[in-house]
Design a protein around this motif. Structure first.
Motif, PDB file in Angstrom:
ATOM      1  N   HIS A   8      -2.577   4.713  -2.457  1.00  0.00           N
ATOM      2  CA  HIS A   8      -4.008   4.657  -2.931  1.00  0.00           C
ATOM      3  C   HIS A   8      -4.690   3.566  -2.425  1.00  0.00           C
ATOM      4  O   HIS A   8      -6.014   3.890  -2.332  1.00  0.00           O
ATOM      5  CB  HIS A   8      -4.253   5.107  -4.486  1.00  0.00           C
ATOM      6  CG  HIS A   8      -3.693   6.036  -4.989  1.00  0.00           C
ATOM      7  ND1 HIS A   8      -4.045   7.246  -4.784  1.00  0.00           N
ATOM      8  CD2 HIS A   8      -2.557   6.385  -5.881  1.00  0.00           C
ATOM      9  CE1 HIS A   8      -3.221   8.439  -5.313  1.00  0.00           C
ATOM     10  NE2 HIS A   8      -2.327   7.570  -6.078  1.00  0.00           N
ATOM     11  N   ILE A   9      -4.358   2.512  -2.064  1.00  0.00           N
ATOM     12  CA  ILE A   9      -4.802   1.271  -1.668  1.00  0.00           C
ATOM     13  C   ILE A   9      -5.159   1.459  -0.263  1.00  0.00           C
ATOM     14  O   ILE A   9      -6.240   0.958   0.113  1.00  0.00           O
ATOM     15  CB  ILE A   9      -4.177  -0.110  -1.735  1.00  0.00           C
ATOM     16  CG1 ILE A   9      -3.675  -0.302  -3.188  1.00  0.00           C
ATOM     17  CG2 ILE A   9      -4.802  -1.176  -1.323  1.00  0.00           C
ATOM     18  CD1 ILE A   9      -2.677  -1.325  -3.546  1.00  0.00           C
ATOM     19  N   GLU A  10      -4.573   2.425   0.603  1.00  0.00           N
ATOM     20  CA  GLU A  10      -5.084   2.524   1.968  1.00  0.00           C
ATOM     21  C   GLU A  10      -6.358   3.098   2.222  1.00  0.00           C
ATOM     22  O   GLU A  10      -6.985   2.906   3.218  1.00  0.00           O
ATOM     23  CB  GLU A  10      -3.884   3.514   2.466  1.00  0.00           C
ATOM     24  CG  GLU A  10      -2.511   3.088   2.364  1.00  0.00           C
ATOM     25  CD  GLU A  10      -1.711   4.413   3.011  1.00  0.00           C
ATOM     26  OE1 GLU A  10      -0.601   3.948   3.129  1.00  0.00           O
ATOM     27  OE2 GLU A  10      -2.083   5.402   3.305  1.00  0.00           O
ATOM     28  N   ARG A  11      -6.988   4.107   0.964  1.00  0.00           N
ATOM     29  CA  ARG A  11      -8.099   4.487   1.175  1.00  0.00           C
ATOM     30  C   ARG A  11      -9.418   3.578   0.757  1.00  0.00           C
ATOM     31  O   ARG A  11     -10.462   4.113   0.873  1.00  0.00           O
ATOM     32  CB  ARG A  11      -8.357   5.894   0.416  1.00  0.00           C
ATOM     33  CG  ARG A  11      -7.006   6.600   0.658  1.00  0.00           C
ATOM     34  CD  ARG A  11      -6.784   7.021   1.933  1.00  0.00           C
ATOM     35  NE  ARG A  11      -7.817   7.529   2.834  1.00  0.00           N
ATOM     36  CZ  ARG A  11      -8.078   8.846   2.431  1.00  0.00           C
ATOM     37  NH1 ARG A  11      -7.312   9.772   1.753  1.00  0.00           N
ATOM     38  NH2 ARG A  11      -9.000   9.630   3.218  1.00  0.00           N
ATOM     39  N   CYS A  12      -9.089   2.422   0.435  1.00  0.00           N
ATOM     40  CA  CYS A  12     -10.190   1.530  -0.235  1.00  0.00           C
ATOM     41  C   CYS A  12     -10.727   0.796   0.880  1.00  0.00           C
ATOM     42  O   CYS A  12     -10.016   0.256   1.768  1.00  0.00           O
ATOM     43  CB  CYS A  12      -9.954   0.484  -1.268  1.00  0.00           C
ATOM     44  SG  CYS A  12      -9.146   1.466  -2.771  1.00  0.00           S
ATOM     45  N   ARG A  13     -11.943   0.269   0.890  1.00  0.00           N
ATOM     46  CA  ARG A  13     -12.574  -0.355   1.795  1.00  0.00           C
ATOM     47  C   ARG A  13     -12.522  -1.821   1.858  1.00  0.00           C
ATOM     48  O   ARG A  13     -12.658  -2.642   2.804  1.00  0.00           O
ATOM     49  CB  ARG A  13     -14.238   0.090   2.172  1.00  0.00           C
ATOM     50  CG  ARG A  13     -14.459   1.569   2.486  1.00  0.00           C
ATOM     51  CD  ARG A  13     -15.805   1.728   2.245  1.00  0.00           C
ATOM     52  NE  ARG A  13     -16.998   0.893   2.781  1.00  0.00           N
ATOM     53  CZ  ARG A  13     -18.223   1.269   2.569  1.00  0.00           C
ATOM     54  NH1 ARG A  13     -18.589   2.133   1.868  1.00  0.00           N
ATOM     55  NH2 ARG A  13     -19.051   0.233   2.979  1.00  0.00           N
ATOM     56  N   LEU A  14     -12.380  -2.135   0.652  1.00  0.00           N
ATOM     57  CA  LEU A  14     -12.481  -3.510   0.138  1.00  0.00           C
ATOM     58  C   LEU A  14     -11.527  -3.684  -0.965  1.00  0.00           C
ATOM     59  O   LEU A  14     -11.302  -2.709  -1.842  1.00  0.00           O
ATOM     60  CB  LEU A  14     -13.636  -4.091  -0.198  1.00  0.00           C
ATOM     61  CG  LEU A  14     -14.097  -5.567  -0.379  1.00  0.00           C
ATOM     62  CD1 LEU A  14     -15.423  -5.885  -0.279  1.00  0.00           C
ATOM     63  CD2 LEU A  14     -13.663  -5.844  -2.027  1.00  0.00           C
ATOM     64  N   SER A  66       0.792  -2.864   7.508  1.00  0.00           N
ATOM     65  CA  SER A  66       0.475  -4.047   8.130  1.00  0.00           C
ATOM     66  C   SER A  66      -1.200  -3.911   8.046  1.00  0.00           C
ATOM     67  O   SER A  66      -1.983  -4.949   7.851  1.00  0.00           O
ATOM     68  CB  SER A  66       0.832  -4.319   9.390  1.00  0.00           C
ATOM     69  OG  SER A  66       0.538  -3.193  10.392  1.00  0.00           O
ATOM     70  N   LYS A  67      -1.551  -2.703   7.992  1.00  0.00           N
ATOM     71  CA  LYS A  67      -3.241  -2.703   8.062  1.00  0.00           C
ATOM     72  C   LYS A  67      -3.692  -2.817   6.867  1.00  0.00           C
ATOM     73  O   LYS A  67      -4.958  -3.181   6.912  1.00  0.00           O
ATOM     74  CB  LYS A  67      -3.624  -0.970   8.338  1.00  0.00           C
ATOM     75  CG  LYS A  67      -3.322  -0.662   9.776  1.00  0.00           C
ATOM     76  CD  LYS A  67      -3.745   0.662  10.197  1.00  0.00           C
ATOM     77  CE  LYS A  67      -3.588   0.905  11.542  1.00  0.00           C
ATOM     78  NZ  LYS A  67      -4.293   2.552  11.874  1.00  0.00           N
ATOM     79  N   LEU A  68      -3.054  -2.965   5.593  1.00  0.00           N
ATOM     80  CA  LEU A  68      -3.709  -3.605   4.508  1.00  0.00           C
ATOM     81  C   LEU A  68      -3.875  -4.918   4.607  1.00  0.00           C
ATOM     82  O   LEU A  68      -5.022  -5.125   3.806  1.00  0.00           O
ATOM     83  CB  LEU A  68      -2.631  -3.142   3.401  1.00  0.00           C
ATOM     84  CG  LEU A  68      -2.497  -1.736   3.186  1.00  0.00           C
ATOM     85  CD1 LEU A  68      -1.221  -1.595   2.059  1.00  0.00           C
ATOM     86  CD2 LEU A  68      -3.648  -0.823   2.966  1.00  0.00           C
ATOM     87  N   SER A  69      -3.318  -5.654   5.466  1.00  0.00           N
ATOM     88  CA  SER A  69      -3.633  -6.869   5.576  1.00  0.00           C
ATOM     89  C   SER A  69      -4.902  -7.131   6.062  1.00  0.00           C
ATOM     90  O   SER A  69      -5.767  -8.424   6.071  1.00  0.00           O
ATOM     91  CB  SER A  69      -2.728  -7.795   6.346  1.00  0.00           C
ATOM     92  OG  SER A  69      -1.200  -7.603   5.614  1.00  0.00           O
ATOM     93  N   ASP A  70      -5.614  -6.255   6.752  1.00  0.00           N
ATOM     94  CA  ASP A  70      -6.680  -6.483   7.513  1.00  0.00           C
ATOM     95  C   ASP A  70      -8.039  -6.120   6.807  1.00  0.00           C
ATOM     96  O   ASP A  70      -9.199  -6.441   7.058  1.00  0.00           O
ATOM     97  CB  ASP A  70      -6.727  -5.685   8.821  1.00  0.00           C
ATOM     98  CG  ASP A  70      -5.930  -5.955   9.842  1.00  0.00           C
ATOM     99  OD1 ASP A  70      -5.380  -7.082   9.833  1.00  0.00           O
ATOM    100  OD2 ASP A  70      -5.224  -5.051  10.477  1.00  0.00           O
ATOM    101  N   LYS A  71      -7.755  -5.375   5.556  1.00  0.00           N
ATOM    102  CA  LYS A  71      -8.734  -5.182   4.514  1.00  0.00           C
ATOM    103  C   LYS A  71      -9.488  -6.344   4.061  1.00  0.00           C
ATOM    104  O   LYS A  71      -8.703  -7.395   3.893  1.00  0.00           O
ATOM    105  CB  LYS A  71      -8.307  -4.341   3.539  1.00  0.00           C
ATOM    106  CG  LYS A  71      -8.324  -2.818   3.949  1.00  0.00           C
ATOM    107  CD  LYS A  71      -7.564  -1.988   2.947  1.00  0.00           C
ATOM    108  CE  LYS A  71      -7.446  -0.572   3.237  1.00  0.00           C
ATOM    109  NZ  LYS A  71      -8.585   0.406   3.826  1.00  0.00           N
ATOM    110  N   PRO A  72     -10.939  -6.448   3.914  1.00  0.00           N
ATOM    111  CA  PRO A  72     -11.413  -7.590   3.402  1.00  0.00           C
ATOM    112  C   PRO A  72     -10.909  -7.633   2.116  1.00  0.00           C
ATOM    113  O   PRO A  72     -10.593  -6.681   1.144  1.00  0.00           O
ATOM    114  CB  PRO A  72     -13.058  -7.124   3.355  1.00  0.00           C
ATOM    115  CG  PRO A  72     -13.056  -6.146   4.272  1.00  0.00           C
ATOM    116  CD  PRO A  72     -11.736  -5.459   4.352  1.00  0.00           C
TER     117      PRO A  72
END
Length: 426
Positions: free
Chosen positions: A232-238, A269-275
């Motif tokens: 579910h965290i994958e879909r959050c912008r921040l 790894s993309k989750l690390s790029d989220k603000p």
């Protein structure tokens, strides 16, 4: 929360065309007057903000749209089958079950997709009159509706995701900043499902926030309900990372913060790029000044706010900063790790239409097969003489008999076309 479902969808079949004749008083010669069958209903999937789970698909897994009605007398058309509209929450991903291909990612409220089209209605006998065949006693059958097996997967689609270890105060915070009413208690894993709410800062500023249930060490490997929560965290912008800064449970806030960030990175790894914004919660209980140590270590990397969800201290500053950071990323799409195949449906249904006929010979029987033959057999009535003549005419138009001659067929040899076996005569 039900966030996964597998279902079978079947669009409606087209109604059969009618065989009928004109019976008006002043039409002594009559003539064909059979109407066309109605088209079958299609199945449409529509996203809505009014749903938050896939509960409706838990017990019912097969859905069928209405068939078209058969044609009538006096060239009357059969009634079209009603379309079936299935509603899913925004954030639902559609996958074709066998290939696992993503067909659609519903990111907006009110999006629609025709997932299975209804079959076309068969033509009535009025269409088969010609200079030679004045009184056709046959009509077409309706075509079958499309069918597909789907996997529905819901990934909560929110602007902001609240993450952190269990019992750091996420549910309390979301209850304070939104009208959501999550279950709150002073023990781990109070929250088992994501809670969604709307934060209204003022009349012009708002955003959607999701309280993601507490993560633990090993979540990226599925420990606890790790995969269920992390997706579910994958879909959050921040992300807003809540840390229990009080340390009253004997934990080290700095190590807790590093642990959750590690789990996010290992999962994807993309989750690390989220603000990410850091909120040091329970500041009113920080008797050892853990906040100062935390800020000193991470101040160069993150915006850090000291808050208390219980007393609302510092919450307004946190919300203002969160909204400002969202504005900087408002043009970015919600992150979907996998790619959507926008052409899949067309190819999925067209792959069944094999226009190349196959010819073989087994045990002195010449066999003809292919999708064109199957489609033709669906639309003729072989118990009727005129319909059989129409069937034979279509075989000639497909050059079936020319090919059989090339293979050496002789009069009296048997030919199998679909389930029909007949003797060949030129």
């Amino acid at each position: 929360m039900i966030d996964y479902a597998r279902i079978n969808l079947k669009a409606g079949d087209g109604g059969n065309g009618a065989v009928a004749w004109r019976r008006e008083k002043y039409e002594p010669t009559g003539g064909p007057a059979g109407g066309d069958g109605g088209d079958g209903g299609s199945i449409i999937i529509k996203s809505t903000r009014n749903l938050s789970t896939l509960d409706d698909f838990k017990y019912k897994t097969r859905y069928k749209a209405q068939n078209g009605e058969p044609g009538g007398k006096s060239k009357k058309f059969g009634k079209k089958g009603e379309n079936l509209i299935l509603k899913v929450p925004v954030g639902t991903i559609l996958r074709e079950a066998e290939s696992n291909t993503i067909i659609k990612d519903f990111k907006l409220d009110g999006e629609e997709l025709i997932i299975a089209r209804g079959g076309r209605g068969g033509r009535g006998n009025v269409h088969f009159k010609n200079s030679i065949r004045q009184a056709p006693r046959f009509a077409e059958n309706g075509k079958k509706g499309q069918e597909i097996d789907l996997v529905l997967e819901l990934k909560v689609l929110a602007d902001v995701g609240l993450v952190g270890l269990p019992n750091v105060g996420k549910s309390t915070l979301i209850s304070v900043i939104t009208s959501a009413k999550p279950k709150i208690a002073n023990y781990h894993f109070t929250t088992l499902d994501p809670n969604l709410g709307v934060v209204n800062i003022d009349k012009e500023r708002s955003f959607i926030v999701a309280d993601i249930p507490g993560l633990i060490e090993g979540a990226n490997e599925g420990q606890g309900l790790g995969h269920d929560f992390l997706k579910h965290i994958e879909r959050c912008r921040l992300l807003v990372h809540l840390v229990d800064i009080s340390g009253i449970e004997g934990r080290d806030p700095i190590e807790d913060f590093k642990l959750i960030n590690k789990e996010l990175s290992l999962y994807n790894s993309k989750l690390s790029d989220k603000p990410m914004i850091v909120a040091l919660n329970k500041i009113d209980l920080d008797f050892n000044d853990n906040a100062s140590k935390f800020i000193e270590e991470f101040k160069e990397s993150y915006k850090i706010f000291k808050i208390s969800a219980a007393t609302t201290e510092g919450i307004r500053d946190l919300l203002d900063s969160t909204y400002d950071l969202l504005l900087e990323s408002e043009d970015k799409q919600y992150d979907l790790i996998e790619d959507t195949d926008n052409t899949f449906l067309e190819e999925y249904y067209n792959k069944e239409i094999d226009y190349d006929l196959e010819f073989t010979k087994e045990d002195n029987i010449y066999i003809v097969y292919g999708k064109r033959i199957d489609n033709l057999l669906e639309r003729v009535n072989l118990e009727d003489y005129d319909s059989r003549m129409y069937f034979e005419q279509k075989l000639r138009e497909m050059e079936v008999f020319d090919k059989l001659k090339e293979m050496g067929i002789e009069e009296g040899d048997n030919v199998a076309v679909g389930d029909i076996v007949f003797e060949y005569f030129d």
